[in-house]
Design a protein around this motif. Structure first.
Motif, short mmCIF file in Angstrom:
data_model
loop_
_atom_site.label_atom_id
_atom_site.label_comp_id
_atom_site.label_asym_id
_atom_site.label_seq_id
_atom_site.Cartn_x
_atom_site.Cartn_y
_atom_site.Cartn_z
N LYS A 170 11.94 40.26 22.19
CA LYS A 170 11.58 41.68 22.30
C LYS A 170 10.34 41.98 21.47
N PRO A 171 9.48 42.89 21.91
CA PRO A 171 9.51 43.59 23.19
C PRO A 171 9.03 42.67 24.31
N PHE A 172 9.47 42.94 25.52
CA PHE A 172 9.13 42.07 26.64
C PHE A 172 8.73 42.92 27.84
N ALA A 173 8.02 42.29 28.76
CA ALA A 173 7.67 42.95 30.03
C ALA A 173 8.83 42.77 31.00
N PHE A 174 9.17 43.82 31.72
CA PHE A 174 10.30 43.71 32.65
C PHE A 174 10.05 42.63 33.69
N SER A 175 8.80 42.48 34.13
CA SER A 175 8.50 41.46 35.15
C SER A 175 8.87 40.07 34.67
N GLU A 176 8.65 39.80 33.36
CA GLU A 176 9.01 38.48 32.83
C GLU A 176 10.52 38.33 32.76
N LEU A 177 11.22 39.38 32.32
CA LEU A 177 12.68 39.32 32.29
C LEU A 177 13.24 39.05 33.68
N TYR A 178 12.71 39.76 34.68
CA TYR A 178 13.22 39.59 36.04
C TYR A 178 12.94 38.18 36.56
N ALA A 179 11.76 37.65 36.24
CA ALA A 179 11.44 36.29 36.68
C ALA A 179 12.40 35.27 36.07
N ARG A 180 12.71 35.46 34.80
CA ARG A 180 13.62 34.53 34.13
C ARG A 180 15.05 34.66 34.65
N VAL A 181 15.48 35.89 34.91
CA VAL A 181 16.82 36.10 35.48
C VAL A 181 16.91 35.45 36.86
N CYS A 182 15.89 35.64 37.68
CA CYS A 182 15.88 35.04 39.01
C CYS A 182 15.89 33.52 38.93
N SER A 183 15.14 32.97 38.00
CA SER A 183 15.11 31.53 37.82
C SER A 183 16.48 30.99 37.45
N LEU A 184 17.15 31.69 36.53
CA LEU A 184 18.50 31.25 36.13
C LEU A 184 19.48 31.41 37.28
N GLY A 185 19.33 32.48 38.07
CA GLY A 185 20.24 32.71 39.19
C GLY A 185 20.14 31.65 40.27
N ARG A 186 18.97 31.02 40.37
CA ARG A 186 18.79 29.95 41.37
C ARG A 186 19.17 28.59 40.82
N ARG A 187 19.41 28.51 39.53
CA ARG A 187 19.62 27.21 38.89
C ARG A 187 21.03 26.69 39.14
N PRO A 188 21.17 25.47 39.63
CA PRO A 188 22.50 24.89 39.78
C PRO A 188 23.19 24.76 38.43
N PRO A 189 24.50 24.87 38.37
CA PRO A 189 25.22 24.74 37.10
C PRO A 189 24.94 23.40 36.43
#
Length: 225
Positions: free
Chosen positions: A101-120
């Motif tokens: 923090k502080p962070f840009a929302f676009s970076e947070l969203y990119a990282r969340v999306c990356s984790l969401g696509r990541r196989p366990p």
């Protein structure tokens, strides 16, 4: 994606939840570590976003207890503590990524999306090497031939993207989207300027040159043009 946000700061939580919801994601919110632990143990989330400093149970303890309970949901840590030791502690406790923090929302969203696509349990590469250059994503360090190279945050992201695609051409559009979060052409020389600065730091005084311009195409990181 279904996302669990564990964040005690109401303003930050509302900012994140609203942004993710507007992009079509489903977000549940826990206001402290104890509530978050109970919600996360349901095991039905695609991504966890956990603040490092939480009341009742801190973020590290929450994640450690989840991992001990075999909850393997990909996790992004949010932290106001930007030291290397703090990032290492977060990753050692079972975190998959972190954002200071502080962070840009676009970076947070990119990282969340990356984790969401990541196989366990996917192994995540955190160190990249090329032609005597070494980049450590956890320690946030770059060295070449044993010499430390200081990079600005944007330069670091730019080099990381080039090294992740080493040996392959990357276009200006790809860099604008993945490094700057732009989904349009800003009609500036922002890419060219940062490439020039990056070259001055990682190539000047070293051989071979690693960052190459591909005329009419873009750029490539490689030991040969």
């Amino acid at each position: 994606m279904r996302i669990l946000l564990i964040e005690d700061d109401a303003q930050t939580a509302d900012y994140i939840r609203r942004g993710l919801t507007e992009l079509g994601q489903s977000v549940d919110h826990a206001r402290d570590g104890q509530e978050g632990l109970l919600m996360a143990t349901s095991g039905t989330y695609d991504v966890l976003v956990i603040d490092r400093m939480l009341p009742k149970l801190d973020g590290l303890t929450v994640l450690r207890m989840l991992r001990e309970g075999h909850v393997r949901t990909p996790t992004l840590f949010l932290t106001a503590l930007g030291s290397i030791d703090d990032r290492v502690k977060g990753l050692e406790s079972g975190g998959d990524d972190y954002l200071v923090k502080p962070f840009a929302f676009s970076e947070l969203y990119a990282r969340v999306c990356s984790l969401g696509r990541r196989p366990p349990l996917q192994d995540v590469q955190t160190v990249f090497t090329l032609g005597g250059l070494e980049m450590d994503l956890i320690k946030r360090t770059v060295t070449r031939a044993g010499k430390s190279i200081e990079l600005q945050p944007t330069e670091f992201r730019l080099l990381e993207y080039l090294l992740r695609h080493a040996g392959r051409a990357v276009t200006r559009t790809m860099l604008l989207e993945h490094v700057w979060g732009f989904h349009f052409d800003p009609k500036t020389n922002i890419v060219e300027t940062h490439i020039s600065r990056l070259r001055a730091k990682v190539d000047r005084g070293f051989t071979p040159e690693l960052i190459h311009t591909l005329r009419g195409v873009g750029y490539k990181a490689d030991v040969a043009p």
